[in-house]
Design a protein around this motif. Structure first.
Motif, PDB file in Angstrom:
ATOM      1  N   PRO A 290       1.134  -0.989   0.694  1.00 30.53           N
ATOM      2  CA  PRO A 290      -0.562   0.043   0.179  1.00 30.53           C
ATOM      3  C   PRO A 290       1.038   0.946   0.000  1.00 30.53           C
ATOM      4  CG  PRO A 290      -0.947  -1.433   1.503  1.00 30.53           C
ATOM      5  CD  PRO A 290      -0.206  -2.082   0.645  1.00 30.53           C
ATOM      6  N   GLN A 291      -0.170   2.677  -0.618  1.00 34.42           N
ATOM      7  CA  GLN A 291       0.878   3.664  -0.915  1.00 34.42           C
ATOM      8  C   GLN A 291       0.552   3.978   0.785  1.00 34.42           C
ATOM      9  OE1 GLN A 291       1.680   5.631  -2.922  1.00 34.42           O
ATOM     10  NE2 GLN A 291       1.851   4.167  -4.922  1.00 34.42           N
ATOM     11  N   GLY A 292       1.829   5.403   1.255  1.00 29.93           N
ATOM     12  CA  GLY A 292       1.927   5.961   2.339  1.00 29.93           C
ATOM     13  C   GLY A 292       0.789   6.608   2.367  1.00 29.93           C
ATOM     14  N   ASP A 293       1.092   7.744   3.525  1.00 30.72           N
ATOM     15  CA  ASP A 293      -0.090   8.334   4.127  1.00 30.72           C
ATOM     16  C   ASP A 293       0.551   9.206   5.136  1.00 30.72           C
ATOM     17  OD1 ASP A 293      -0.360   6.786   6.781  1.00 30.72           O
ATOM     18  OD2 ASP A 293      -2.654   6.262   6.521  1.00 30.72           O
ATOM     19  N   ARG A 294       1.250   9.053   4.891  1.00 28.48           N
ATOM     20  CA  ARG A 294       1.990  10.199   5.783  1.00 28.48           C
ATOM     21  C   ARG A 294       2.862  11.248   4.956  1.00 28.48           C
ATOM     22  NH1 ARG A 294       0.639  11.649  10.635  1.00 28.48           N
ATOM     23  NH2 ARG A 294       2.453  11.908  10.980  1.00 28.48           N
ATOM     24  N   LEU A 295       2.975  12.848   5.742  1.00 28.33           N
ATOM     25  CA  LEU A 295       3.909  13.389   5.443  1.00 28.33           C
ATOM     26  C   LEU A 295       5.259  12.950   4.887  1.00 28.33           C
ATOM     27  CD1 LEU A 295       2.141  16.765   6.509  1.00 28.33           C
ATOM     28  CD2 LEU A 295       2.017  15.742   4.080  1.00 28.33           C
ATOM     29  N   PRO A 296       6.508  13.556   4.082  1.00 27.41           N
ATOM     30  CA  PRO A 296       7.675  13.568   4.141  1.00 27.41           C
ATOM     31  C   PRO A 296       8.313  13.514   5.452  1.00 27.41           C
ATOM     32  CG  PRO A 296       6.757  14.255   2.389  1.00 27.41           C
ATOM     33  CD  PRO A 296       6.305  14.828   2.892  1.00 27.41           C
ATOM     34  N   LEU A 297       9.039  13.225   5.610  1.00 30.27           N
ATOM     35  CA  LEU A 297       9.798  14.135   6.931  1.00 30.27           C
ATOM     36  C   LEU A 297      10.370  15.211   7.116  1.00 30.27           C
ATOM     37  CD1 LEU A 297      12.401  10.763   7.663  1.00 30.27           C
ATOM     38  CD2 LEU A 297      10.129  11.240   9.093  1.00 30.27           C
ATOM     39  N   GLY A 298       9.874  16.168   8.086  1.00 31.98           N
ATOM     40  CA  GLY A 298      10.160  17.424   8.021  1.00 31.98           C
ATOM     41  C   GLY A 298       9.169  18.125   7.548  1.00 31.98           C
ATOM     42  N   LEU A 299       8.061  17.851   7.822  1.00 27.03           N
ATOM     43  CA  LEU A 299       6.771  18.428   6.966  1.00 27.03           C
ATOM     44  C   LEU A 299       5.643  17.656   7.707  1.00 27.03           C
ATOM     45  CD1 LEU A 299       6.714  18.030   3.383  1.00 27.03           C
ATOM     46  CD2 LEU A 299       7.311  20.043   4.511  1.00 27.03           C
ATOM     47  N   GLY A 300       6.116  17.039   9.108  1.00 23.14           N
ATOM     48  CA  GLY A 300       5.355  17.239   9.933  1.00 23.14           C
ATOM     49  C   GLY A 300       4.337  18.431  10.924  1.00 23.14           C
ATOM     50  N   GLU A 301       4.717  19.312  10.789  1.00 23.59           N
ATOM     51  CA  GLU A 301       4.371  20.386  11.766  1.00 23.59           C
ATOM     52  C   GLU A 301       3.332  20.987  10.773  1.00 23.59           C
ATOM     53  OE1 GLU A 301       7.533  23.055  11.321  1.00 23.59           O
ATOM     54  OE2 GLU A 301       7.960  22.510  13.623  1.00 23.59           O
ATOM     55  N   LEU A 302       2.612  20.227   9.346  1.00 29.68           N
ATOM     56  CA  LEU A 302       1.555  20.665   8.141  1.00 29.68           C
ATOM     57  C   LEU A 302       0.453  19.789   9.562  1.00 29.68           C
ATOM     58  CD1 LEU A 302       3.749  21.219   5.144  1.00 29.68           C
ATOM     59  CD2 LEU A 302       2.772  22.567   7.072  1.00 29.68           C
ATOM     60  N   ALA A 303       0.709  18.698   9.470  1.00 28.92           N
ATOM     61  CA  ALA A 303      -0.447  17.736  10.229  1.00 28.92           C
ATOM     62  C   ALA A 303      -0.066  17.547  11.880  1.00 28.92           C
ATOM     63  CB  ALA A 303      -0.730  17.084   9.219  1.00 28.92           C
ATOM     64  N   PRO A 304      -0.368  18.418  12.371  1.00 28.59           N
ATOM     65  CA  PRO A 304       0.247  18.418  13.982  1.00 28.59           C
ATOM     66  C   PRO A 304      -0.743  17.190  14.670  1.00 28.59           C
ATOM     67  CG  PRO A 304      -0.682  20.600  13.786  1.00 28.59           C
ATOM     68  CD  PRO A 304      -0.461  20.010  12.402  1.00 28.59           C
ATOM     69  N   GLY A 305       0.314  16.255  15.667  1.00 28.57           N
ATOM     70  CA  GLY A 305      -1.146  15.313  16.247  1.00 28.57           C
ATOM     71  C   GLY A 305      -1.218  14.710  15.320  1.00 28.57           C
ATOM     72  N   ARG A 306      -1.375  14.448  14.337  1.00 30.38           N
ATOM     73  CA  ARG A 306      -2.271  13.373  13.903  1.00 30.38           C
ATOM     74  C   ARG A 306      -0.744  12.601  14.067  1.00 30.38           C
ATOM     75  NH1 ARG A 306      -2.041  12.858   6.960  1.00 30.38           N
ATOM     76  NH2 ARG A 306      -3.425  10.932   7.227  1.00 30.38           N
ATOM     77  N   PRO A 307      -0.997  10.806  13.945  1.00 30.33           N
ATOM     78  CA  PRO A 307      -0.562   9.496  14.795  1.00 30.33           C
ATOM     79  C   PRO A 307       0.211   9.635  13.663  1.00 30.33           C
ATOM     80  CG  PRO A 307      -2.678   9.486  15.050  1.00 30.33           C
ATOM     81  CD  PRO A 307      -3.056  10.606  14.898  1.00 30.33           C
ATOM     82  N   GLN A 308       1.390   8.204  14.045  1.00 31.61           N
ATOM     83  CA  GLN A 308       2.095   7.810  13.080  1.00 31.61           C
ATOM     84  C   GLN A 308       0.772   5.935  12.735  1.00 31.61           C
ATOM     85  OE1 GLN A 308       4.998   8.909  11.290  1.00 31.61           O
ATOM     86  NE2 GLN A 308       5.296  10.559  13.490  1.00 31.61           N
ATOM     87  N   ALA A 309       0.751   5.786  10.972  1.00 29.80           N
ATOM     88  CA  ALA A 309      -0.166   5.745  10.750  1.00 29.80           C
ATOM     89  C   ALA A 309       0.807   4.171  10.481  1.00 29.80           C
ATOM     90  CB  ALA A 309      -0.388   5.948   9.358  1.00 29.80           C
ATOM     91  N   VAL A 310       0.619   3.129  11.518  1.00 25.41           N
ATOM     92  CA  VAL A 310       1.319   2.330  11.718  1.00 25.41           C
ATOM     93  C   VAL A 310       0.828   0.743  10.381  1.00 25.41           C
ATOM     94  CG1 VAL A 310       2.936   0.262  12.038  1.00 25.41           C
ATOM     95  CG2 VAL A 310       2.840   2.383  13.232  1.00 25.41           C
ATOM     96  N   ARG A 311       1.064  -0.212   9.403  1.00 25.49           N
ATOM     97  CA  ARG A 311       0.519  -0.874   9.054  1.00 25.49           C
ATOM     98  C   ARG A 311       1.207  -1.858   9.111  1.00 25.49           C
ATOM     99  NH1 ARG A 311      -2.400   1.022   4.366  1.00 25.49           N
ATOM    100  NH2 ARG A 311      -3.009   2.549   4.087  1.00 25.49           N
ATOM    101  N   ARG A 312       0.296  -3.049   8.800  1.00 27.66           N
ATOM    102  CA  ARG A 312       1.376  -4.794   9.278  1.00 27.66           C
ATOM    103  C   ARG A 312       0.542  -5.100   8.408  1.00 27.66           C
ATOM    104  NH1 ARG A 312       3.216  -7.084  14.524  1.00 27.66           N
ATOM    105  NH2 ARG A 312       3.010  -9.318  13.848  1.00 27.66           N
ATOM    106  N   MET A 313       1.099  -5.839   7.357  1.00 24.20           N
ATOM    107  CA  MET A 313       1.066  -6.386   6.173  1.00 24.20           C
ATOM    108  C   MET A 313       2.009  -7.875   6.327  1.00 24.20           C
ATOM    109  SD  MET A 313       1.926  -3.404   3.977  1.00 24.20           S
ATOM    110  CE  MET A 313       3.090  -2.890   5.564  1.00 24.20           C
ATOM    111  N   GLU A 314       1.276  -8.870   5.935  1.00 19.88           N
ATOM    112  CA  GLU A 314       1.357  -9.818   5.499  1.00 19.88           C
ATOM    113  C   GLU A 314       2.306 -10.438   4.260  1.00 19.88           C
ATOM    114  OE1 GLU A 314       1.612 -12.826   8.648  1.00 19.88           O
ATOM    115  OE2 GLU A 314      -0.325 -10.240   9.143  1.00 19.88           O
ATOM    116  N   LEU A 315       3.747 -10.797   4.967  1.00 24.21           N
ATOM    117  CA  LEU A 315       4.127 -11.893   4.002  1.00 24.21           C
ATOM    118  C   LEU A 315       4.153 -13.442   2.801  1.00 24.21           C
ATOM    119  CD1 LEU A 315       7.758  -9.732   4.239  1.00 24.21           C
ATOM    120  CD2 LEU A 315       5.855  -8.873   2.701  1.00 24.21           C
ATOM    121  N   GLY A 316       4.451 -13.840   1.470  1.00 22.03           N
ATOM    122  CA  GLY A 316       3.912 -14.848   1.392  1.00 22.03           C
ATOM    123  C   GLY A 316       5.515 -15.517   2.039  1.00 22.03           C
TER     124      GLY A 316
END
Length: 405
Positions: A290-316
């Motif tokens: 899946p594509q990421g949904d976070r802003l690049p590092l250093g731009l986090g101030e543009l979306a303050p308080g937004r938690p880090q979205a951790v995805r968990r995926m299965e590998l074959g």
């Protein structure tokens, strides 16, 4: 160029990206390890003397011998050039004096040959000094590259891995791309990223992020905590460069952070800071994660308080994660077409499932990228492949005598 796990097939069809002209010339003028740079000027000296001796008095070319030290200055050392300059003067005197007086070229051409030899020696000294300076700069660049992109031991952190790094700046040999593996408590972390911009400022930002990743990955127990440390470090770095009055105070970095839990051998966790999504490559084919949904590092101030979205995926079974920077997907051929990475990989895996092995996978993508672009890279290019090593647990790296309690 770096190959973290050893390439399956060396890239012999293309010159090594970043190698200087000095090294190319040195290799071309060696036979079985011995220098043969003295052969061309010697052959030219003999040829001019023989031709002049065997032609009529109306056709004198002995003054052409001034070319001998000039050629030597381009390919030989200072002492060899001085020897050829002296040989040219001596040969000129011997050959010219052997002719009757009315056919001699005389003093003017003698002054030309002598002056040409002196200038050739001086030019050779300048050339050699410049080459030594270039080699020293390449050594510094190589040391910098190994400091920023440290060599990774085989099986480090319980992962099979391989990497190739191609810097667009062939002189610097290192740019804003970065990658690393760090064993941590209960899992192994993997990071790949691309700092916006080029030059030493991008290298500085990449080094800052890698230093934080290595420390945070060693101590922090969760992917979200490591991701937060990276975001904080990039913000601090930006504030520091801004306070220094530098023009790169708005620099940011895309990054992909992965976690391989020790208690789930078929799972991987991911936080994507606006980076190219990885590909899962296995004997069954190629699938994008899946594509990421976070802003690049250093731009986090543009979306303050937004938690880090951790995805968990299965590998074959047998799947390898292919991580790469946009230097791969944005490489163009002569007609301006982008490199069809997924299509090429799917075709290669269908033809030979062993292509999914990290070393073979990196070698295939590296070859394909350079072939598609004709060896002309418009951006730094990183290719990084990782998968769990059979029979090894992740998160069991060196402890360095520290206690995490």
């Amino acid at each position: 160029m770096s190959d973290g796990g050893g390439g399956a097939e060396p890239l012999d069809r293309y010159p090594e990206h970043g190698r200087g002209d000095v090294l190319h010339r040195g290799q071309l003028l060696r036979v079985r390890g011995r220098s043969v740079a003295w052969v061309p000027p010697l052959l030219l000296l003999v040829a001019i003397a023989v031709v002049d001796w065997n032609t009529t008095g109306e056709f004198r070319i002995i003054s052409w011998i001034v070319l001998v030290p000039g050629i030597s200055a381009a390919i030989c050392g200072v002492w060899a050039t001085a020897v050829f300059a002296a040989l040219s003067v001596v040969t000129y005197l011997l050959v010219d004096s052997a002719w009757p007086h009315q056919f001699q070229t005389g003093v003017p051409d003698f002054i030309l040959v002598a002056t040409g030899g002196i200038l050739a020696v001086l030019a050779c000294a300048v050339r050699v000094r410049g080459e030594r300076r270039m080699l020293h700069m390449q050594d510094v660049a190589e040391t910098t590259r190994r400091t920023v992109l440290r060599p990774l031991p085989p099986g480090f952190g319980g992962l099979d891995h391989s990497a190739a790094y191609l810097a667009a700046d062939t002189e610097a040999r290192v740019g804003g791309d970065f990658y690393d593996i760090q064993p941590g408590p209960g899992r192994t972390w993997v990071l790949i990223g691309d700092v916006q911009g080029k030059g030493l400022g991008a290298v500085e930002a990449a080094a800052a992020l890698l230093g934080t990743f290595r420390e945070a990955g060693f101590h922090e127990p969760s992917l979200a905590a490591v991701a937060e440390r990276l975001e904080t470090r990039m913000l601090r770095h930006r504030r520091h460069t801004t306070a220094l009055g530098r023009e790169d105070g708005d620099r940011f970095a895309t990054a992909l952070l992965l976690g391989f839990p020790a208690d789930a051998t078929n799972a991987v966790e991911m936080v994507n800071f606006g980076h190219e999504p990885p590909l899962a490559v296995g004997p069954g084919g190629v699938r994008p994660l899946p594509q990421g949904d976070r802003l690049p590092l250093g731009l986090g101030e543009l979306a303050p308080g937004r938690p880090q979205a951790v995805r968990r995926m299965e590998l074959g079974p047998g799947e390898t994660l292919l991580l790469f920077t946009d230097g791969v997907t944005e490489s163009r051929d002569g007609a301006g077409r982008f490199y069809p990475l997924v299509t090429e990989l799917a075709r290669a895996v269908a033809a030979d499932p062993r292509t999914a092995e990290p070393q073979r996978l990196v070698a295939h993508v590296r070859d394909g990228t350079l072939r598609h672009s004709g060896g002309h890279l418009g951006d730094d290019t990183t290719i990084f492949a990782v998968r769990r090593a059979a029979g090894r647990a992740t998160g069991r790296g060196p402890r360095y005598g520290l206690d995490r309690r």
